[in-house]
Write a protein that holds these residues in place. Sequence first.
Motif, PDB file in Angstrom:
ATOM      1  N   SER A 221      13.576  32.261 -53.726  1.00 26.27           N
ATOM      2  CA  SER A 221      14.491  30.926 -53.487  1.00 26.27           C
ATOM      3  C   SER A 221      13.697  29.827 -53.013  1.00 26.27           C
ATOM      4  O   SER A 221      13.530  28.629 -52.800  1.00 26.27           O
ATOM      5  CB  SER A 221      15.938  31.046 -53.517  1.00 26.27           C
ATOM      6  OG  SER A 221      16.038  31.109 -51.383  1.00 26.27           O
ATOM      7  N   VAL A 222      13.092  30.190 -52.006  1.00 28.95           N
ATOM      8  CA  VAL A 222      12.701  28.906 -51.146  1.00 28.95           C
ATOM      9  C   VAL A 222      11.173  28.927 -51.408  1.00 28.95           C
ATOM     10  O   VAL A 222      11.041  27.569 -51.349  1.00 28.95           O
ATOM     11  CB  VAL A 222      12.765  29.340 -49.618  1.00 28.95           C
ATOM     12  CG1 VAL A 222      11.547  30.633 -49.520  1.00 28.95           C
ATOM     13  CG2 VAL A 222      12.268  28.432 -48.791  1.00 28.95           C
ATOM     14  N   ARG A 223      10.749  29.713 -52.472  1.00 26.45           N
ATOM     15  CA  ARG A 223       9.130  29.509 -52.906  1.00 26.45           C
ATOM     16  C   ARG A 223       9.812  28.607 -53.772  1.00 26.45           C
ATOM     17  O   ARG A 223       8.637  27.782 -54.454  1.00 26.45           O
ATOM     18  CB  ARG A 223       9.231  30.772 -53.740  1.00 26.45           C
ATOM     19  CG  ARG A 223       7.911  30.565 -54.212  1.00 26.45           C
ATOM     20  CD  ARG A 223       6.535  30.203 -53.133  1.00 26.45           C
ATOM     21  NE  ARG A 223       5.147  29.965 -53.730  1.00 26.45           N
ATOM     22  CZ  ARG A 223       4.235  28.727 -54.127  1.00 26.45           C
ATOM     23  NH1 ARG A 223       5.067  27.873 -53.606  1.00 26.45           N
ATOM     24  NH2 ARG A 223       3.618  28.702 -54.129  1.00 26.45           N
ATOM     25  N   ASP A 224      11.166  28.544 -54.949  1.00 26.87           N
ATOM     26  CA  ASP A 224      10.988  27.358 -56.287  1.00 26.87           C
ATOM     27  C   ASP A 224      11.648  25.882 -55.441  1.00 26.87           C
ATOM     28  O   ASP A 224      10.832  25.458 -56.082  1.00 26.87           O
ATOM     29  CB  ASP A 224      12.685  28.280 -56.780  1.00 26.87           C
ATOM     30  CG  ASP A 224      12.774  29.236 -57.405  1.00 26.87           C
ATOM     31  OD1 ASP A 224      11.027  29.515 -57.963  1.00 26.87           O
ATOM     32  OD2 ASP A 224      13.790  30.127 -58.032  1.00 26.87           O
ATOM     33  N   GLU A 225      11.734  26.041 -54.020  1.00 22.64           N
ATOM     34  CA  GLU A 225      11.828  24.900 -53.988  1.00 22.64           C
ATOM     35  C   GLU A 225      11.510  24.070 -52.670  1.00 22.64           C
ATOM     36  O   GLU A 225      11.206  23.100 -52.393  1.00 22.64           O
ATOM     37  CB  GLU A 225      13.617  24.806 -53.200  1.00 22.64           C
ATOM     38  CG  GLU A 225      14.720  24.812 -54.169  1.00 22.64           C
ATOM     39  CD  GLU A 225      15.209  24.366 -55.248  1.00 22.64           C
ATOM     40  OE1 GLU A 225      15.123  23.090 -54.917  1.00 22.64           O
ATOM     41  OE2 GLU A 225      15.945  24.692 -55.702  1.00 22.64           O
ATOM     42  N   LEU A 226      10.349  24.754 -52.196  1.00 21.51           N
ATOM     43  CA  LEU A 226       9.478  24.701 -50.968  1.00 21.51           C
ATOM     44  C   LEU A 226       8.277  24.666 -51.759  1.00 21.51           C
ATOM     45  O   LEU A 226       7.643  25.841 -52.210  1.00 21.51           O
ATOM     46  CB  LEU A 226       9.467  24.969 -49.405  1.00 21.51           C
ATOM     47  CG  LEU A 226      11.417  24.298 -49.374  1.00 21.51           C
ATOM     48  CD1 LEU A 226      12.490  25.082 -49.735  1.00 21.51           C
ATOM     49  CD2 LEU A 226      11.155  24.601 -47.808  1.00 21.51           C
ATOM     50  N   THR A 227       6.956  23.904 -50.929  1.00 20.27           N
ATOM     51  CA  THR A 227       5.771  24.121 -51.135  1.00 20.27           C
ATOM     52  C   THR A 227       5.347  24.982 -49.757  1.00 20.27           C
ATOM     53  O   THR A 227       5.839  25.233 -49.393  1.00 20.27           O
ATOM     54  CB  THR A 227       4.591  22.720 -50.989  1.00 20.27           C
ATOM     55  OG1 THR A 227       5.049  23.028 -49.459  1.00 20.27           O
ATOM     56  CG2 THR A 227       5.279  22.040 -51.889  1.00 20.27           C
ATOM     57  N   GLU A 228       4.072  25.679 -50.222  1.00 24.49           N
ATOM     58  CA  GLU A 228       3.408  27.180 -49.492  1.00 24.49           C
ATOM     59  C   GLU A 228       3.400  26.124 -48.228  1.00 24.49           C
ATOM     60  O   GLU A 228       4.130  26.495 -47.127  1.00 24.49           O
ATOM     61  CB  GLU A 228       2.427  27.933 -49.714  1.00 24.49           C
ATOM     62  CG  GLU A 228       2.615  28.438 -51.164  1.00 24.49           C
ATOM     63  CD  GLU A 228       1.076  29.056 -51.446  1.00 24.49           C
ATOM     64  OE1 GLU A 228       0.291  28.791 -50.655  1.00 24.49           O
ATOM     65  OE2 GLU A 228       1.128  29.697 -52.690  1.00 24.49           O
ATOM     66  N   LYS A 229       2.948  24.721 -48.149  1.00 25.02           N
ATOM     67  CA  LYS A 229       3.298  24.483 -46.485  1.00 25.02           C
ATOM     68  C   LYS A 229       4.199  24.472 -46.161  1.00 25.02           C
ATOM     69  O   LYS A 229       4.890  24.469 -44.836  1.00 25.02           O
ATOM     70  CB  LYS A 229       2.687  22.746 -46.512  1.00 25.02           C
ATOM     71  CG  LYS A 229       2.610  21.897 -45.938  1.00 25.02           C
ATOM     72  CD  LYS A 229       1.310  22.094 -44.515  1.00 25.02           C
ATOM     73  CE  LYS A 229       0.860  21.386 -43.342  1.00 25.02           C
ATOM     74  NZ  LYS A 229       1.998  21.671 -42.192  1.00 25.02           N
ATOM     75  N   GLU A 230       5.173  23.930 -46.755  1.00 20.54           N
ATOM     76  CA  GLU A 230       6.606  23.912 -46.420  1.00 20.54           C
ATOM     77  C   GLU A 230       7.429  24.206 -45.699  1.00 20.54           C
ATOM     78  O   GLU A 230       7.969  25.133 -44.343  1.00 20.54           O
ATOM     79  CB  GLU A 230       7.790  23.031 -47.431  1.00 20.54           C
ATOM     80  CG  GLU A 230       6.713  21.448 -48.043  1.00 20.54           C
ATOM     81  CD  GLU A 230       8.308  20.642 -48.543  1.00 20.54           C
ATOM     82  OE1 GLU A 230       8.471  19.368 -48.861  1.00 20.54           O
ATOM     83  OE2 GLU A 230       8.650  21.747 -49.374  1.00 20.54           O
ATOM     84  N   ILE A 231       7.210  26.174 -46.191  1.00 26.15           N
ATOM     85  CA  ILE A 231       7.414  27.264 -46.008  1.00 26.15           C
ATOM     86  C   ILE A 231       6.996  27.468 -44.911  1.00 26.15           C
ATOM     87  O   ILE A 231       8.015  28.379 -44.461  1.00 26.15           O
ATOM     88  CB  ILE A 231       7.451  28.470 -47.336  1.00 26.15           C
ATOM     89  CG1 ILE A 231       8.394  28.354 -48.462  1.00 26.15           C
ATOM     90  CG2 ILE A 231       7.739  29.641 -46.993  1.00 26.15           C
ATOM     91  CD1 ILE A 231       7.394  29.289 -49.898  1.00 26.15           C
ATOM     92  N   SER A 232       6.249  27.366 -44.782  1.00 25.64           N
ATOM     93  CA  SER A 232       5.300  27.651 -43.524  1.00 25.64           C
ATOM     94  C   SER A 232       5.663  26.843 -42.394  1.00 25.64           C
ATOM     95  O   SER A 232       6.422  27.883 -41.018  1.00 25.64           O
ATOM     96  CB  SER A 232       3.986  27.576 -43.804  1.00 25.64           C
ATOM     97  OG  SER A 232       3.260  28.215 -42.639  1.00 25.64           O
ATOM     98  N   ASP A 233       5.915  25.591 -42.467  1.00 27.24           N
ATOM     99  CA  ASP A 233       6.245  24.542 -41.601  1.00 27.24           C
ATOM    100  C   ASP A 233       8.044  25.222 -41.266  1.00 27.24           C
ATOM    101  O   ASP A 233       8.373  25.138 -39.980  1.00 27.24           O
ATOM    102  CB  ASP A 233       5.936  23.006 -41.831  1.00 27.24           C
ATOM    103  CG  ASP A 233       4.569  22.837 -41.329  1.00 27.24           C
ATOM    104  OD1 ASP A 233       4.004  23.291 -41.521  1.00 27.24           O
ATOM    105  OD2 ASP A 233       4.525  21.530 -42.309  1.00 27.24           O
ATOM    106  N   LEU A 234       8.435  25.729 -42.096  1.00 30.09           N
ATOM    107  CA  LEU A 234      10.047  25.385 -42.482  1.00 30.09           C
ATOM    108  C   LEU A 234       9.905  26.775 -41.278  1.00 30.09           C
ATOM    109  O   LEU A 234      10.860  27.320 -40.074  1.00 30.09           O
ATOM    110  CB  LEU A 234      10.265  26.548 -43.314  1.00 30.09           C
ATOM    111  CG  LEU A 234      12.015  26.774 -43.185  1.00 30.09           C
ATOM    112  CD1 LEU A 234      12.890  25.818 -42.953  1.00 30.09           C
ATOM    113  CD2 LEU A 234      12.791  27.377 -44.943  1.00 30.09           C
TER     114      LEU A 234
END
Length: 159
Positions: free
Chosen positions: A110-123
């Motif tokens: 679900s997070v991968r569908d909404e955010l980029t890899e960079k955003e997931i890492s920063d999150l």
Amino acid sequence: MTQRIDYMQQSSALFKKFVEFNMLVKDSAIETSSLDLVSIRASQINGCGFCLDMHVKQAKLHGERELRLYHVSIWRESTLFTPRERAVLAWTEALTTLPPHGVPDEVYDSVRDELTEKEISDLTFAVMAINAWNRINVAFRAVPGTLDVPYGLTKANLS
């Protein structure tokens, strides 16, 4: 409630470096409104009154609507959050509670569908940061509202 020790004074060098880290998180790829939701939800889960108080006030100052603040704890049932915000909240909960077998695939998906890899890492770094703040403030019983004046939180008009 009385604060046990002043960790900011006792570990001033560590505190300063952690504040620097936190400032980098705030300048990350994650928008302020989502960072506010992360801080509020993790603080609710961890029972950190100091951080919850602070981040609700900050969110209000950032323009967050009060009803959405009230709905953070019921975000799954609420219609007030976007799919991106729901993914952010699910990721926050999974990393804050760390299930025995790790983060479930459906949460990652679900997070991968909404955010980029960079955003997931920063999150992920944002979730790490608030959990660390929660732990130190719970351990030393930081008193909610005690930094409202120096942090300008009285402008939120929530006291």
